[in-house]
Enzyme design. Sequence first.
Site, short mmCIF file in Angstrom:
data_model
loop_
_atom_site.label_atom_id
_atom_site.label_comp_id
_atom_site.label_asym_id
_atom_site.label_seq_id
_atom_site.Cartn_x
_atom_site.Cartn_y
_atom_site.Cartn_z
N ASP A 1 11.42 -3.65 4.17
CA ASP A 1 9.98 -3.39 4.23
C ASP A 1 9.35 -3.48 5.63
O ASP A 1 8.48 -2.70 5.96
CB ASP A 1 9.25 -4.34 3.27
CG ASP A 1 7.80 -3.94 3.04
OD1 ASP A 1 7.50 -2.74 3.17
OD2 ASP A 1 6.98 -4.81 2.74
N CYS B 1 -2.48 1.84 -10.63
CA CYS B 1 -1.70 3.08 -10.77
C CYS B 1 -0.30 2.79 -11.29
O CYS B 1 0.25 3.60 -12.05
CB CYS B 1 -1.66 3.84 -9.44
SG CYS B 1 -0.80 3.00 -8.08
N CYS C 1 1.44 3.88 -15.57
CA CYS C 1 2.56 4.81 -15.73
C CYS C 1 3.29 4.62 -17.06
O CYS C 1 3.76 3.51 -17.37
CB CYS C 1 3.55 4.62 -14.58
SG CYS C 1 4.97 5.73 -14.69
N CYS D 1 -3.42 -4.05 -5.55
CA CYS D 1 -3.92 -3.39 -6.76
C CYS D 1 -2.73 -2.85 -7.53
O CYS D 1 -1.81 -2.28 -6.94
CB CYS D 1 -4.87 -2.26 -6.37
SG CYS D 1 -5.53 -1.32 -7.77
#
Length: 352
Positions: free
Chosen positions: A144, A254, A258, A251
């Site tokens: 990352d 989204c 899914c 957050c």
Amino acid sequence: MPCSTSRTRISDPAEIRSRLQEQARAEGFNALGICAPDAAPQLPERLAAFLAEGRHGQMEWMAERSHWRASPAALWPAARSVIMLAELYTPEHDPLEIIHHKDRGAVSVYAQGKDYHDLVKKRLKRLGGWLVQLTGAEIKVFVDTAPVMEKPLAQAAGLGWQGKHTNLLSRDLGSWFFLGAIFTTLDLPKDAAERSHCGSCRACLDACPTRAFPAPYQLDARRCISYLTIEHRGPVDPELRPMLGNRIYGCDDCLAACPWNKFAQAATELRYHGPHGGPALAELAALDDAGFRERFSGSPIKRIGRDRMVRNVLYAIGNSGLAHLRPVADGLLNDPDPAVADAARWACERLP
């Protein structure tokens, strides 16, 4: 990482791949895929367009190291294979339930427990060290923080596909998983790239509170709540503040929307899970620097610092509609940090 052991080394790529898969499972990874460093030739064009639009916001590091980010082969020319690994952090509870508790802060699922950077990197290093001992090859490990675009590489390695929300999805894992990469000089058998299985679904796009997706498969980070609460410095645009709700770090809307998550497997690493229910906003607003560092020691939240966290908390207080939190905001009107003081004024103006 050179190897000096006298143990008999294995050179057959198929056997290495088979044993690598087995060892990855033993280390706690849930999936493994392999691609070539140049397996995502669309990266330079896509990254250049994203940067040209300014959609990276204040994340200057994306532009500063774009030559490496756009070309994994340039990052380490000696690499012949990229081993992509996935580790689940699937939540135990409905991640959006906390949105309805206005006196508490919503923290993204991945940040509720121990810092994944530390846990995943330790597993990668152990797996990479094992591979070096087995083969004598060289490796580099990335989680990352390096200029590596993990999601396109993971799709090229067959682990999943980037959905319309630009995050990685898997038919077997859902969307709740971390990615790690091991670059190696070994030329290992490659996996077939995964294709999109989103079809006509737009659940993730419609779920976004700030409409951060200009189009399917495109993200404008400047409107993304994860970006605004974690990466963005200074005051958040007043237009966007009401849309943050009580989300104070990241957050999940989204991801949670899914439909593929109905196939998600349970996480095996319990240290990723935090206590059920978000932290009380009043408690977080009272933290000073020392208290913040103590409270979030070992957590990825620590990286944003006290001022940015309290700024986020004040936006949540302003969105709460709860009169009993007005004194909390009032007490921060003269905070030394300008963004915190501005957020306190905004919260006071909105509360009864």
